[in-house]
Design a protein around this motif. Structure first.
Motif, PDB file in Angstrom:
ATOM      1  N   VAL A  75       0.823  -1.210   0.000  1.00 62.54           N
ATOM      2  CA  VAL A  75       0.000   0.000   0.000  1.00 62.54           C
ATOM      3  C   VAL A  75       0.855   1.258   0.000  1.00 62.54           C
ATOM      4  O   VAL A  75       0.583   2.214  -0.730  1.00 62.54           O
ATOM      5  CB  VAL A  75      -0.954  -0.009   1.217  1.00 62.54           C
ATOM      6  CG1 VAL A  75      -1.592   1.355   1.415  1.00 62.54           C
ATOM      7  CG2 VAL A  75      -2.025  -1.072   1.028  1.00 62.54           C
ATOM      8  N   CYS A 263      -3.898   3.272  -7.188  1.00 59.96           N
ATOM      9  CA  CYS A 263      -3.893   3.078  -5.739  1.00 59.96           C
ATOM     10  C   CYS A 263      -5.288   3.109  -5.134  1.00 59.96           C
ATOM     11  O   CYS A 263      -5.567   2.388  -4.169  1.00 59.96           O
ATOM     12  CB  CYS A 263      -3.015   4.132  -5.074  1.00 59.96           C
ATOM     13  SG  CYS A 263      -1.254   3.903  -5.386  1.00 59.96           S
ATOM     14  N   TRP A 267      -6.216   0.104  -2.790  1.00 58.02           N
ATOM     15  CA  TRP A 267      -6.481   0.355  -1.377  1.00 58.02           C
ATOM     16  C   TRP A 267      -7.898  -0.050  -0.982  1.00 58.02           C
ATOM     17  O   TRP A 267      -8.141  -0.444   0.157  1.00 58.02           O
ATOM     18  CB  TRP A 267      -6.245   1.827  -1.054  1.00 58.02           C
ATOM     19  CG  TRP A 267      -4.809   2.251  -1.209  1.00 58.02           C
ATOM     20  CD1 TRP A 267      -3.716   1.431  -1.303  1.00 58.02           C
ATOM     21  CD2 TRP A 267      -4.312   3.589  -1.291  1.00 58.02           C
ATOM     22  NE1 TRP A 267      -2.568   2.173  -1.448  1.00 58.02           N
ATOM     23  CE2 TRP A 267      -2.901   3.502  -1.448  1.00 58.02           C
ATOM     24  CE3 TRP A 267      -4.912   4.844  -1.255  1.00 58.02           C
ATOM     25  CZ2 TRP A 267      -2.096   4.635  -1.553  1.00 58.02           C
ATOM     26  CZ3 TRP A 267      -4.110   5.980  -1.362  1.00 58.02           C
ATOM     27  CH2 TRP A 267      -2.718   5.874  -1.505  1.00 58.02           C
ATOM     28  N   GLU A 270      -7.784  -3.642  -0.015  1.00 58.03           N
ATOM     29  CA  GLU A 270      -7.122  -3.809   1.273  1.00 58.03           C
ATOM     30  C   GLU A 270      -8.062  -3.399   2.405  1.00 58.03           C
ATOM     31  O   GLU A 270      -8.090  -4.035   3.469  1.00 58.03           O
ATOM     32  CB  GLU A 270      -5.849  -2.959   1.315  1.00 58.03           C
ATOM     33  CG  GLU A 270      -4.763  -3.380   0.340  1.00 58.03           C
ATOM     34  CD  GLU A 270      -4.115  -4.696   0.703  1.00 58.03           C
ATOM     35  OE1 GLU A 270      -4.299  -5.168   1.844  1.00 58.03           O
ATOM     36  OE2 GLU A 270      -3.409  -5.271  -0.151  1.00 58.03           O
TER      37      GLU A 270
END
Length: 478
Positions: A75, A263, A267, A270
């Motif tokens: 990340v 990203c 993310w 995640e």
């Protein structure tokens, strides 16, 4: 000739109708690039997966600490570098199509310097990983081991920065066989070295981090030698000069939205795992969602490779001032994506009763995974389509549009829907997954609308304007 077909430049009157034969030729061109790129992407993904599998045989502490460190390092580090490097696909691909060969090398140096500078603050964060995890109320032993793993992974970070830059440089010129050979060689090197460092040297999970770094550096050295001595790279080979530093501004204007685009999606997945940890029966929910996400990440290497091929073909044609040829490349890439999505999703659903055994022997986990198979298969279709369209966006220089799409799709739609279904309506893990799948559906739909409504002539003009140096007037670039 068939009515309603696309138009291509090149005939005596300026246009030539696209036949199925011509489209078939373009499919071959995209496929020639996509096949090796899938292997390259898969090989690099397997480096960390194999390391995790070996560490898992040491013990529960080693596995849990490595899993947390890998997630946070992905990340805070690798996702950022990957996103920034993707900005080079626009610059190098369009410059190469316009035969501005010197610019290809200069842009690559700008990317390498920029990414290495970004690695410095990331490395500082990784050095203090243990303290950060402790502040987040993680177990002290896990925090300590994860901190050690992150520190030993820092050399891999710098190698990854230069490696991604060089791969985009070669990809823009369709020099993909060398990347195929170097990445597979690095993977073959990684397996025995990781085994030795993890089990025989006494380094444990730290040995896994060190082996990843060694494999990245080996891959980088292979590519650097090829670029320096190969005649294929001679037209675009330049020396480091002031132009590389003055070009960093132009690079960052594409690299930053490219990073945000990649990203934001990374993310969100995640975050899904973190949310599963606060559901009732968190061990079961987290285990199942981790299996689903690992499967999705593994399968995503296929559309990502096709997307890289589409990015190369589209950027080259736009740089060459051939908008209809770029549009044909989009059609060919989407045809491949739809075929791949149908095959992979059907195969995954057909194997739903045995798929879970690859990750667990617990009947409760396997039954839960089997019940999720239909949802995962739908997500595979969404990922296949958006992965290729994201590559098309990078080829066109639409990274800022992709960033807005991902922000809206995942953080204004996907995550809120996941929270409502998972916690308010008590659908739990399935609700979280339906939420993120809803976001992926919105993302795919928006990208499809943008792609279908694109004025390719205007995109070609923008590409030529982007290529033109300050010392040239715009009309001299045509």
């Amino acid at each position: 000739m068939e009515e309603g077909m696309l138009l291509l430049e090149g005939s005596g009157d300026g246009v030539e109708r696209l036949t199925w034969r011509v489209l078939g030729e373009e499919v071959k061109k995209v496929g020639y690039l996509a096949g090796p790129m899938v292997v390259v992407t898969l090989s690099q993904y397997l480096l960390q997966m194999i390391s995790m599998m070996m560490v898992g045989h040491i013990g529960e502490l080693a596995l849990s600490s490595t899993a947390i460190a890998t997630s946070i390092c992905g990340v805070t580090g690798f996702s950022l570098l990957l996103g920034m490097a993707c900005g080079l696909e626009t610059l190098c691909g369009q410059a190469y199509g316009a035969k501005q060969y010197r610019k290809v090398g200069t842009h690559t140096y700008s990317c390498i310097v920029s990414l290495i500078l970004v690695c410095v603050p990331i490395s500082i964060v990784w050095v203090y990983m243990e303290k950060l995890l402790t502040l987040m109320h993680q177990d002290p032993l896990i925090s300590h081991e994860a901190g050690k793993y992150a520190v030993w992974l820092i050399p891999a970070l710098f190698a990854y920065a230069a490696l991604q830059s060089m791969q985009r440089y070669l990809q823009s010129q369709s020099l993909i066989i060398v990347m195929l050979l170097s990445s597979t060689a690095a993977l073959c090197f990684h397996v025995p070295v990781c085994w030795l460092l993890v089990f025989k040297s006494g380094l444990g999970n730290v040995g896994a981090a060190l082996s990843i770094g060694l494999s990245y550096w080996l891959n980088l050295i292979f590519l650097a030698i090829y670029i320096k001595y190969s005649s294929s790279c001679e037209p675009t080979r330049v020396t480091l000069s002031k132009e590389a530093f003055t070009g960093m501004g132009q690079f960052f204007r594409l690299a930053l939205p490219s990073t945000v685009m990649i990203c934001l999606e990374w993310w969100s997945f995640e975050l899904l795992v973190l949310l599963s940890g606060i559901l009732p029966n968190p061990q079961l929910e987290t285990s199942v969602l981790s299996i689903c996400l690992t499967t999705i990440a593994f399968l995503y290497t296929i559309p990502f490779g096709i997307g890289a091929a589409a990015s190369t073909r589209v950027s080259n044609e736009l740089g060459a001032g051939k908008p209809q040829a770029a549009r044909m490349a989009v059609c060919a890439a989407m045809a491949i994506a739809i075929t791949e999505a149908a095959i992979v999703s059907a195969a995954l659903f057909a194997s739903r009763h045995i798929w879970g055994y690859a990750y667990s022997n617990e009947k409760e986990v396997i039954d839960y995974v089997t019940g999720m198979a239909a949802l995962i298969s739908i997500e595979v279709i969404m990922d296949s389509l958006q992965g290729v369209m994201s590559g098309i966006a990078r080829g066109c220089g639409w990274q800022h549009l992709g960033a807005y799409v991902n922000l809206g799709a995942f953080y204004l739609v996907g995550i809120p829907v996941a929270v409502v279904l998972g916690f308010v309506l008590q659908v739990r893990g399935r609700g979280l997954w339906i939420g993120i799948m809803t976001g992926a559906t919105v993302q795919t739909t928006m990208l499809a609308i943008i792609t279908c409504c694109t004025n390719w002539q205007k995109q070609a003009i923008k590409a030529r304007e982007r290529i033109c140096s300050d010392e040239y007037k715009a009309n001299e670039c045509y």
